[in-house]
Structure formats: C-alpha cells, structure tokens
Design a protein around this motif. Structure first.
Motif, PDB file in Angstrom:
ATOM      1  N   GLY A 137       0.798  -1.230   0.000  1.00 12.02           N
ATOM      2  CA  GLY A 137       0.000   0.000   0.000  1.00 12.02           C
ATOM      3  C   GLY A 137       0.822   1.268   0.000  1.00 12.02           C
ATOM      4  O   GLY A 137       0.278   2.364   0.182  1.00 12.02           O
ATOM      5  N   GLY A 138       2.140   1.153  -0.204  1.00 15.16           N
ATOM      6  CA  GLY A 138       2.973   2.337  -0.305  1.00 15.16           C
ATOM      7  C   GLY A 138       3.108   3.086   1.004  1.00 15.16           C
ATOM      8  O   GLY A 138       3.054   2.502   2.091  1.00 15.16           O
ATOM      9  N   LEU A 139       3.291   4.390   0.912  1.00 21.00           N
ATOM     10  CA  LEU A 139       3.553   5.196   2.101  1.00 21.00           C
ATOM     11  C   LEU A 139       2.376   5.183   3.062  1.00 21.00           C
ATOM     12  O   LEU A 139       2.564   5.051   4.280  1.00 21.00           O
ATOM     13  N   ASP A 140       1.161   5.300   2.539  1.00 28.46           N
ATOM     14  CA  ASP A 140      -0.010   5.288   3.435  1.00 28.46           C
ATOM     15  C   ASP A 140      -0.109   3.957   4.177  1.00 28.46           C
ATOM     16  O   ASP A 140      -0.395   3.925   5.380  1.00 28.46           O
ATOM     17  N   GLY A 141       0.104   2.866   3.459  1.00 30.06           N
ATOM     18  CA  GLY A 141       0.048   1.563   4.103  1.00 30.06           C
ATOM     19  C   GLY A 141       1.136   1.407   5.149  1.00 30.06           C
ATOM     20  O   GLY A 141       0.886   0.905   6.248  1.00 30.06           O
ATOM     21  N   TYR A 142       2.343   1.862   4.808  1.00 25.12           N
ATOM     22  CA  TYR A 142       3.457   1.775   5.764  1.00 25.12           C
ATOM     23  C   TYR A 142       3.158   2.595   7.010  1.00 25.12           C
ATOM     24  O   TYR A 142       3.364   2.118   8.140  1.00 25.12           O
TER      25      TYR A 142
END
Length: 349
Positions: A137-142
């Motif tokens: 999920g990219g930055l939001d997921g991280y």
C-alpha cells in the motif's frame, strides 16, 4: 541419498529447474539471496561458487546450498555480503547440515542463517534480529503499520526534502536506474563510511564492485539489481543499491553524502522508495541484520537470523562460541566506539 558438490557453471537444467521449483514452493525463501541469479552473478564476478546438491533415494533434487570453498571451509554464497543464508528446500522438509561436511569440507560457518532450519539448531550459537518494512500500500500503508518513531521520521523527511529543494534545487528521485557513474559514487561513499566507522571494507576485495555492476545490468523480471538515487538540483544527496526478487527488495548498500547529513537524506531516500513501492510491485523491504538506529525506528517487523558453525569438532565449536561471546561483549561494552570498531573489523572473519 547423496550430496555432491557441483561448480555453479556446471549445473544442468534439472538442477536449476529444481532450484526454481523448490524456492517457489517455500515462501520463506522469497529473498533475492536465494534466487539462482544471485549465485550466478557472484560466480561470474568473484570467487567461484560451488553448489551442494542433495538428492533423495530416487535421485530427485531435494535441497541445494550455494557457497564458496575456502580451504576446508564452505562459506555461504556471497560471503561476507550475504544477509540471508541457508539451503533451498521445500517447506516441511529437512536438511541435515552435516551433509555439507564431505569432499574435504570440515566446517560450514554461517552468520545470517535464516531461522527455521531445525536441523541446524545444534550448531546455532546466537541469533540477531533482521528488520523489515511492510510496504504494502505504499507510504499510506506503511504509515498505518509503522511505530510512532517511524511515522515521525517520515514526517521529518518530508519537511527536510522541502528544505533541500529551497536550498539546493528541485528534488529528483529515481527508483530504478542503470547509471554507472551513480553506482561508482555509491561504492565511493560506502568505502568512506567503512573507513569512518572502522568496519571491514567490503569493496577492498577485487570483483565486488564488479558484482554490483553485473547485478545492475540484470533486468530479469524475477531477479534484478536496483539502483535508486535522490538528487537536489545537480547534487546527489543519497543513493541505494540493492536487489529485488518478486515483491521483495533487499536494502543492501545505502549511502548519503556526509556534507548534507544535517538533512538526514537517508530518510528522505527511504521515504521516496516506500512511496514508490506499489509502482515497483514491492510489498516488503528487508533492511538486513543490524542494530542501526534508523532500522529500529523504521521497521514494521523483524525475523531472526542465526550465527554459528557446523563442524564435527567440539573444540572448534567451543572456540567459535567464545569468539561470538567476545564480539557480543565488545559491541555492548561501555568502553564504546573502540571496542565496537574492533567488533566490526573481526565480525566477518
């Protein structure tokens, strides 16, 4: 059952097919270190790679382990730059590491053995964490999975990137480039870091810079070298060279220009890479074993890697145990940088 050693370039289609098949069946082996492409690149650019091939009673390949012969030692492939080590085998199967002690091999030292090989337990002397980032999920997921410290540092990285843009010029991030000059700068900065910290210089040995060049030119969809760069205007602030296989990127040689250390460019680079993860098809970034502060702050989880020595000599095993204990004491000692530098110099010997 038989275990034989075969030079990597003498492996046949049956052995290579078995390598791919066994690895695909075992999700624990998704690191690029277990892909035959890594062994192939090491063999082509450095010390010869030999592969222990284990066959069952029917003659079918059930396990493979790539390494380097060093006198009576068998070292893991890519040593001392291999952050994950161990046999390639199907889940639920076993492999007695004493089978490696044949053909003149008297010991198999390991320092990043992937945890979970129960048969190796008698020879494990210590374990250390190997952190990773779940970047699904990219930055939001991280950010949804990161610790408060990780979130804070990513926020600071965004603000410092804006500051760097005002002072130095437009921020430019390239996630995966083939750039010989940038790769040479990575090696240059990494060697300077080794000198400053007292760590053994990985690139002092011939062929290791060539290994990175060879990997950078590898463009297989299932295995490739990855060079990422972060510029502010014309200035290279930070860069990283690693490897990927499928959805896993191994964070291998990160560097930044010390002249811009106040901007924490390493965090800026890591933030950009996490943001680019979906476009790159990445779900995990392995940071590798180490107690670096940024790894503790950034990680979303960790696995364990083991250190030890497979040998039939009890004396040799006891000596190795004493060595591991001394290095651990040096690293944690209040005596500080001097002893920690000594530990770095002798860690991979």
């Amino acid at each position: 059952m038989t275990t034989t050693f075969i030079a990597f370039d003498r492996l046949g289609a049956a052995e290579l097919d078995a390598w791919h098949t066994l690895r695909a069946k075992n999700p624990l082996l998704d690191s690029p270190y277990f892909h035959p492409g890594f062994a192939a690149a090491v063999h082509a650019s450095g010390p010869p790679v030999t592969v222990a091939v284990h066959r069952d009673a029917r003659g079918e390949v059930t396990a493979l382990l790539a390494g380097h012969r060093d006198g009576t030692l068998l070292r893991p492939v890519g040593w001392p730059g291999a952050d994950f080590q161990g046999p390639v085998l199907a889940p639920g199967t076993t492999f007695d590491p004493r089978l490696l002690l044949t053909g003149g091999v008297r010991a198999f030292p390991f320092d990043h053995l992937l945890d979970g090989l129960a048969d190796a337990e008698p020879w494990v002397l210590s374990r250390r964490p190997s952190p990773f980032l779940d970047v699904t999920g990219g930055l939001d997921g991280y950010l949804g999975r990161a610790s408060k410290s990780g979130k804070d540092n990513m926020g600071q990285a965004r603000r410092r990137a804006a500051k760097a843009a005002r002072e130095l010029g437009e921020i430019r991030f390239a996630a995966d480039v083939v750039d010989a000059a940038a790769l040479a700068r990575v090696v240059e900065l990494k060697r300077a870091q080794y000198r400053a910290t007292g760590a053994a210089d990985y690139f002092a040995e011939p062929g290791r810079a060539e290994l990175l060049t060879r990997l950078m030119g590898t463009r297989d969809p299932d295995f490739a070298g990855v060079l990422s760069t972060l510029h502010a205007g014309p200035t290279l602030l930070a860069a990283h060279f690693g490897m990927r296989s499928g959805g896993v990127l191994h964070w291998w040689f990160p560097v930044y220009d010390p002249a811009f250390g106040r901007l924490a460019p390493g965090w800026m680079l890591l933030r950009e890479l996490v943001s680019a993860a979906p476009a790159l098809g990445l779900t995990r970034i392995d940071l590798g074993r180490g107690d670096d502060e940024y790894k503790r702050r950034a990680k979303t989880g960790e696995c364990q890697v083991a250190q030890g020595l497979v040998t039939r000599s009890r004396v040799r095993l006891l000596l190795r145990r004493a060595r591991e204990s001394a290095l651990a004491t040096a690293k944690s000692s209040a005596a500080g940088p001097a002893l920690r530098g000594l530990a770095h110099r002798f860690r991979d010997r």
